[in-house]
Design an enzyme around this catalytic site. Sequence first.
Site, PDB file in Angstrom:
ATOM      1  NE  ARG A  27      22.798 -45.032-127.498  1.00  0.00           N
ATOM      2  CZ  ARG A  27      22.285 -44.154-126.624  1.00  0.00           C
ATOM      3  NH1 ARG A  27      21.849 -44.556-125.439  1.00  0.00           N
ATOM      4  NH2 ARG A  27      22.191 -42.868-126.947  1.00  0.00           N
ATOM      5  CB  SER A 177      19.998 -34.335-127.932  1.00  0.00           C
ATOM      6  OG  SER A 177      19.255 -35.471-127.534  1.00  0.00           O
ATOM      7  CD  GLN A 179      17.488 -38.991-124.043  1.00  0.00           C
ATOM      8  OE1 GLN A 179      16.620 -38.126-124.173  1.00  0.00           O
ATOM      9  NE2 GLN A 179      17.744 -39.575-122.882  1.00  0.00           N
ATOM     10  CG  ASP A 330      23.455 -37.707-117.901  1.00  0.00           C
ATOM     11  OD1 ASP A 330      22.579 -36.845-118.124  1.00  0.00           O
ATOM     12  OD2 ASP A 330      23.520 -38.782-118.529  1.00  0.00           O
TER      13      ASP A 330
HETATM   14  C1  S3P Z   1      21.322 -40.183-123.029  1.00  0.00           C
HETATM   15  C2  S3P Z   1      21.583 -38.940-123.530  1.00  0.00           C
HETATM   16  C3  S3P Z   1      21.555 -37.708-122.728  1.00  0.00           C
HETATM   17  C4  S3P Z   1      21.653 -38.018-121.240  1.00  0.00           C
HETATM   18  C5  S3P Z   1      20.724 -39.123-120.831  1.00  0.00           C
HETATM   19  C6  S3P Z   1      21.034 -40.396-121.598  1.00  0.00           C
HETATM   20  C7  S3P Z   1      21.343 -41.336-123.944  1.00  0.00           C
HETATM   21  O1  S3P Z   1      20.345 -37.037-122.962  1.00  0.00           O
HETATM   22  O2  S3P Z   1      21.373 -36.859-120.481  1.00  0.00           O
HETATM   23  O3  S3P Z   1      20.861 -39.380-119.435  1.00  0.00           O
HETATM   24  O4  S3P Z   1      21.360 -42.484-123.472  1.00  0.00           O
HETATM   25  O5  S3P Z   1      21.359 -41.106-125.152  1.00  0.00           O
HETATM   26  P1  S3P Z   1      20.171 -35.987-124.179  1.00  0.00           P
HETATM   27  O6  S3P Z   1      20.287 -36.717-125.447  1.00  0.00           O
HETATM   28  O7  S3P Z   1      18.787 -35.428-123.990  1.00  0.00           O
HETATM   29  O8  S3P Z   1      21.228 -34.952-123.968  1.00  0.00           O
END
Ligand code: S3P
Length: 443
Positions: A27, A177, A179, A330
């Site tokens: 980020r 999520s 992400q 994770d």
């Molecule tokens: C992350 C979000 C998670 C996590 C990944 C890192 C992030 O994924 O599993 O290792 O940095 O936003 P998801 O958003 O797919 O759950």
Amino acid sequence: MDKRIITKAKNLTGELTVPSDKSISHRSAIFASIANGKSIVRNFLRAEDPLSTVNAMRSLGIEIEEVITQCSSEELQSSELIIHGKGLYGLKEPLDVINCGNSGTTIRLLSGVLAGNPFFSVLTGDDSLKQRPMARVINPLKEMGARISARSNDRYPPLAIKGGSLKAIDYMMPVSSAQVKSCLMLAALYADSKTTISEPFKSRDHTERMLKSMGADIEIENLTVRVNGQNPANLNLKPIDVTVPSDFSSAAFFIVAAILVPNSEILIKGVGINPTRTGLLHVLNSIIADVKLENERDISGEPVADIYCRSINKLGAIKIGKELMPSLIDEFPILCVLASQAEGISEIRGAEELRVKESDRIKAMVTELRKMGVEIEEYPDGVQIKGNAQLKGSEVESYGDHRIAMSISIAGLIASGDTTIRNPECVDISFPGFYEKLKMLKG
Ligand code: S3P
């Protein structure tokens, strides 16, 4: 080296640090690039995934200087980045395809930024990333008016984006999520009014914290985030000056290791304990493991502590459902190892998302722990594990997935005989120097 042998440990003792937070590192590199002016990021994680993000931002015309600040004997783990941000509309069209490597965070967050930028770009990655679902970002971005397409009916990378003006939407994410949430929050900065994004359970909130610290106009109400694309503050994001804490998800391997290996006592220093990440601590509290937070403080808007843990010989069974899952997403592989040593039957459910991580982590843990003698049943959304297993060393596969390699290594510390990990070097995705750290603590 395509194999690594782990032997049984007598104990684990000592103080250690683990690498910087991967999510915050990604980020910081992306957000600083779209800020106005010079940002400084200390303790940036020098692992393959965040370096994919740095390369991506460089290919979008951003100058990023790197000063190496820490050097262990084996690996360079962190560096200081000076990022010359060019504002929301300062990126330039890349000359080539952007390779996001193994990193889902890079491809999903960047697609949100690129959807709002008036040029053509293509995002791809390695064989694992090319199998990971992208419809979860493509569909809402299309709803915002983005022109974006992808392989196999808009489902998998490569993604081709011709960015442009976006309209605000109200979006309920079907699955929590961070992400997807972050991708849409970034796209919302470019939208014509206020975008509302909601999720079923709270996923990590590093994006909300960092964008707010940059002056962005963001409202947070329980499980809903609103981003006002029209507010001038969002067009003029302030540069950041941050120090990235150590990654709780990297610390998790050593926390569980210290609990499971007899006569162990370790202190992990300077770890991020953002409550949206520390579901593992709730689980450990519920099974009365000896884990304490010391020296709690705030660093660059994120809570941080030293984590003290020691071995314990009786652990209660673990029950985890979908509510807790985003805060320990994770940690699923290492929780399977922990459950194999608990009393009775443990269940970890609500984990469908684990099927589409760097590998199918449910199948991977079921297959590899079975080889080591664990009675483990597979559900579509998780596992049931019979505890008090006597682990036996075996030849196990990492599937090129960093968290599988590290989890199985910890299992190897309490197994009889040698545990041989195939394709062990994938730990470099998030934790360069992992095996050396393990050796250092090992009695
Ligand atoms: C992350 C979000 C998670 C996590 C990944 C890192 C992030 O994924 O599993 O290792 O940095 O936003 P998801 O958003 O797919 O759950």
